[in-house]
Design an enzyme around this catalytic site. Structure first.
Site, PDB file in Angstrom:
ATOM      1  N   LYS A  80       0.845  -1.206   0.000  1.00  0.00           N
ATOM      2  CA  LYS A  80       0.000   0.000   0.000  1.00  0.00           C
ATOM      3  C   LYS A  80       0.870   1.242   0.000  1.00  0.00           C
ATOM      4  O   LYS A  80       2.032   1.234   0.397  1.00  0.00           O
ATOM      5  CB  LYS A  80      -0.936   0.014   1.221  1.00  0.00           C
ATOM      6  N   ASP A 119      -3.615  -2.224  10.076  1.00  0.00           N
ATOM      7  CA  ASP A 119      -3.725  -2.165   8.623  1.00  0.00           C
ATOM      8  C   ASP A 119      -4.371  -3.403   8.012  1.00  0.00           C
ATOM      9  O   ASP A 119      -4.699  -3.400   6.811  1.00  0.00           O
ATOM     10  CB  ASP A 119      -2.340  -1.986   7.987  1.00  0.00           C
TER      11      ASP A 119
END
Length: 285
Positions: free
Chosen positions: A10, A132
């Site tokens: 990411k 996350d």
């Protein structure tokens, strides 16, 4: 039966630290996107749990192992799985590799073990593993709030390409948060018209520089001035926006085209790990 699952890295296009909460965690706001740089997991049925990394890795806390064990406990599974993780995402780079691997393991094992969990159960399990991990279960652009657990999926398609540079050293997330030295208390979110920004971002690259920032950067640049140098060199090499992702150590630049990103990558190809990638979608795999 052998299954495989892609685990995308990411990027934090923007990351605002809004203060330190009473529970000791930091309140944040971030626009996060998955990218086509990623790890690959393969799994097959096995009498017990067996986990292997290529190349070999050692983590103080192995999130893939933990994800498998917790799913076994929740689902009452007695048998195991043989899991191979082919690592490509640098460790300690702010790219979310461990969290993404954990989410990919959950996805794969649900199918391998034919386990059915509600979305709420799965997200709760993911949140227990790390802030996350829920984002990587989602695997689409999202505004992320709280300590990372509050997700607002957004419609966003970016035509741009990214050059991700790994400087050769990791930065521990806990160290980065500790060194922010935030006093207790929270501030309001920046007043950003997200609907308008998200609609215009694919057409107006100047918005990146005008809207986004990473609040870790001032502290990181004091401790690691080479990260500032990489950010500035990416801009000099044609990136219309460049920043540290997450709490570091990776730095990324945003380019108009794949050709421009690959041309810039030649500057570092002999000295650093360079990754040219784009935003991950189901169609990009």
């Amino acid at each position: 039966m052998e299954l495989s699952c892609f685990a995308p890295a990411k990027l934090n296009l923007g990351l605002w630290i809004l203060g330190r909460r009473t529970d000791g965690y930091h309140e944040l706001l971030s626009l996060m996107i998955p990218i086509t740089l990623g790890d690959e997991l393969r799994g097959e049925s096995f009498p017990h749990l067996h986990l292997q990394y290529e190349p070999p890795q050692h983590f103080p806390r192995d999130l893939v192992w933990e994800a498998a064990q917790r799913l076994r406990a929740v689902a009452g599974i007695e048998h195991g799985a043989k899991i191979l993780v082919r690592k490509r995402i640098p460790v300690g780079a702010g790219l979310g590799g461990g969290s993404s691997d954990a989410a990919a393991a959950l996805r794969m094992l649900l199918q391998l073990w034919t386990v059915e969990l509600s979305c709420e159960q799965l997200m709760a399990l993911a949140q227990e593993l790390g802030s996350d991990v829920p984002f990587f279960l989602l695997r689409q652009p999202a505004l992320v709030r709280g300590r990372g657990e509050r997700l607002q999926p957004v419609a966003l398609e970016l035509p741009y390409w990214f050059l991700v540079l790994y400087p050769g050293f990791p930065i521990a997330t806990a160290w980065a948060y500790d060194n922010l030295r935030c006093p207790p208390g929270l501030q309001a979110e920046p007043a950003l018209a997200w609907d308008e920004i998200l609609a215009q971002l694919p057409k107006d690259p100047t918005l990146f520089e005008r809207v986004f920032r990473n609040d870790f950067e001032p502290m990181l640049f004091r401790s690691y001035p080479e990260l500032r140098t990489l950010r500035d060199e990416l801009r000099d090499s044609g990136a219309f926006y460049a920043a540290v992702t997450g709490s570091g150590s990776a730095v990324f630049g945003v380019f108009e085209s794949e050709q421009a990103a690959r041309r810039a990558a030649r500057r570092w190809s002999a000295s650093l790990q360079c990754f040219v990638c784009r935003m991950y979608t189901q169609e990009s795999r």
